[in-house]
Design an enzyme around this catalytic site. Structure first.
Site, PDB file in Angstrom:
ATOM      1  N   PRO A 155     -38.971   1.604  32.457  1.00 46.46           N
ATOM      2  CG  PRO A 155     -40.619   0.523  31.471  1.00 46.46           C
ATOM      3  CD  PRO A 155     -39.917   1.795  31.437  1.00 46.46           C
ATOM      4  CB  CYS A 156     -34.313  -0.802  32.435  1.00 51.57           C
ATOM      5  SG  CYS A 156     -33.955  -0.017  34.095  1.00 51.57           S
ATOM      6  CG  HIS A 157     -38.049  -2.975  36.622  1.00 52.53           C
ATOM      7  ND1 HIS A 157     -38.062  -1.465  36.791  1.00 52.53           N
ATOM      8  CD2 HIS A 157     -39.236  -3.170  36.759  1.00 52.53           C
ATOM      9  CE1 HIS A 157     -39.310  -0.886  36.677  1.00 52.53           C
ATOM     10  NE2 HIS A 157     -40.146  -2.072  36.708  1.00 52.53           N
TER      11      HIS A 157
END
Length: 89
Positions: A53-55
């Site tokens: 979940p780099c967002h």
DNA sequence: CAATAATAGTCCC
DNA sequence: GGGACTATTATTG
């Protein structure tokens, strides 16, 4: 894939749904408070943009920073996850 | 060694 | 609060 990148991925993966953290926060968790540059590198150079979940990792509390698939999409994803969290709770 | 990158902190308005 | 400028670190050629 370097050892530092592994740490970064592991830290990012444990970010709760709908929660957002800063690159500095991730860097501190990796033991390098000033390695946010490398953190962004690790997320950007690897295909894990869709696996981790780099967002949820944003620049600061004010702005969202960037995203490999588009900053607009990133912002939308965060907002969407907030809604999802509200729904499942 | 130099270049690169999805930033953070600070100064000034 | 927002724009401009500088410092900082790991990876790659």
């Amino acid at each position: 894939m370097t050892d530092f990148e592994k740490k970064v991925l592991r830290v990012v993966l444990k970010i709760p749904l709908g929660e957002v953290r800063t690159y500095k926060w991730v860097a501190q968790k990796c033991g390098r408070p000033r390695a946010w540059r490398a953190v962004a590198n690790a997320l950007a150079k690897n295909p894990f943009t869709l696996l981790v979940p780099c967002h949820r990792v944003v620049k600061s509390s004010k702005k969202y920073g960037g995203y490999a698939l588009g900053a607009a999409l990133k912002k939308d994803l965060i907002n969407l996850e907030k809604k999802i969290r509200d729904v499942i709770e």
